[in-house]
Scaffold this motif. Structure first.
Motif, mmCIF file in Angstrom:
data_model
loop_
_atom_site.group_PDB
_atom_site.id
_atom_site.type_symbol
_atom_site.label_atom_id
_atom_site.label_comp_id
_atom_site.label_asym_id
_atom_site.label_seq_id
_atom_site.Cartn_x
_atom_site.Cartn_y
_atom_site.Cartn_z
ATOM 1 N N UNK A 130 0.856 -1.187 0.000
ATOM 2 C CA UNK A 130 0.000 0.000 0.000
ATOM 3 C C UNK A 130 0.890 1.234 0.000
ATOM 4 N N UNK A 131 0.287 2.385 -0.250
ATOM 5 C CA UNK A 131 1.044 3.631 -0.363
ATOM 6 C C UNK A 131 0.547 4.652 0.651
ATOM 7 N N UNK A 132 1.487 5.242 1.364
ATOM 8 C CA UNK A 132 1.183 6.346 2.278
ATOM 9 C C UNK A 132 1.907 7.578 1.762
ATOM 10 N N UNK A 133 1.160 8.685 1.589
ATOM 11 C CA UNK A 133 1.661 9.801 0.808
ATOM 12 C C UNK A 133 1.214 9.541 -0.626
ATOM 13 N N UNK A 134 1.674 10.353 -1.548
ATOM 14 C CA UNK A 134 1.236 10.144 -2.940
ATOM 15 C C UNK A 134 2.343 10.529 -3.909
ATOM 16 N N UNK A 135 2.736 9.553 -4.769
ATOM 17 C CA UNK A 135 3.729 9.797 -5.810
ATOM 18 C C UNK A 135 2.991 10.293 -7.047
ATOM 19 N N UNK A 136 3.273 11.536 -7.445
ATOM 20 C CA UNK A 136 2.544 12.156 -8.539
ATOM 21 C C UNK A 136 3.202 11.983 -9.895
#
Length: 272
Positions: free
Chosen positions: A129-135
């Motif tokens: 899962x991802x915490x934060x966001x890679x744009x």
């Protein structure tokens, strides 16, 4: 051999190296990725995004190729953004699913990820899962510092979801960068000190060798790749056609995926 992604990443974390996770979508890309890893005697994680095709069709090809291989291989649903896709991947025999709810609030992210974790773990399947966001790289100059992973929330997120690996936002972006990549290694170190599971870096392409080596050295166990592999394959096709103007379609395809393969081997070596 086909294994859960957790098995691969737990070993990578304990030994301090990074595992390449290239996007693949059909026979030639799968074959190129497995050949690259086999030649380098490395495990590999095959990332598949549902926008690239049918989950069940892809899985049958990937499982067939992985079971014949001598190296550990995981099949991972990349950026699974719907409950339905996660369940399809589990039913199809993927050995890992990524539950991407990174654009939701902290609490919503936890709730939706935890739901998939309960189902996937019951089937022996790993969850990312991802915490934060890679744009997006095209928006890098505007939003590089937006959505970075909060180290103080990382441990709570991991503890409450029960995930097997955590994708972190530390300054990378998807696609080609508009601007100079800056990786927040201090943030990465802080996250690593707070959580005890492998960490994942999305947006590995054109981030720079030194940035990637430092990221792996300081806690990244999985690096997602596609753009650089795609560009290398495209350039190989262009160069091949220039010197082989009567080449068949099959020969052109093979030239393209050889370029993809060679670039992947380069990154496997870089991640040690």
């Amino acid at each position: 051999m086909l294994v859960p992604m957790k098995n691969i990443l737990d070993i990578a974390k304990s030994k301090g190296y990074g595992v390449a996770a290239p996007n693949v979508w059909e026979l030639y890309s799968i074959k190129a990725a497995i050949e690259a890893a086999t030649e380098e005697k490395s495990p590999i994680i095959l990332d598949f995004h549902s926008s690239m095709g049918d989950i069940f069709e892809f899985s049958e090809i990937a499982k067939f190729m992985a079971k014949k291989a001598s190296i550990p291989i995981a099949i991972n649903l990349d950026h699974g953004q719907t409950f339905e896709d996660a369940i399809k991947a589990i039913r199809a025999g993927f050995t890992s699913v990524m539950v991407d709810r990174s654009t939701l609030s902290f609490e919503e992210n936890i709730t939706e990820v935890r739901e998939i974790v309960k189902i996937a773990h019951a089937a022996g399947i790993s969850v990312e899962a991802e915490l934060g966001h890679v744009g997006s790289g095209q928006m890098y100059e505007v939003d590089r510092t937006k959505g970075l992973t909060d180290p103080n929330k990382a441990k709570e997120f991991v503890d409450r979801t029960g995930i097997d690996c955590l994708a972190v936002a530390i300054g990378t972006a998807h696609g080609l960068y508009k601007g100079i990549p800056h990786i927040d290694i201090d943030r990465l170190k802080e996250i690593k000190n707070k959580v005890d599971i492998p960490l994942v870096l999305h947006g590995g392409s054109n981030t720079g060798d030194e940035n990637l080596k430092n990221a792996v050295k300081n806690g990244i166990s999985k690096v997602n790749l596609f753009t650089d592999l795609s560009i290398s394959g495209r350039d190989s096709i262009i160069n091949y056609i220039k010197t082989n103007d009567k080449a068949s379609l099959l020969e052109i395809f093979k030239a393209g995926f050889d370029g993809y393969k060679q670039k992947l081997k380069y990154y496997i070596k870089l991640f040690k």
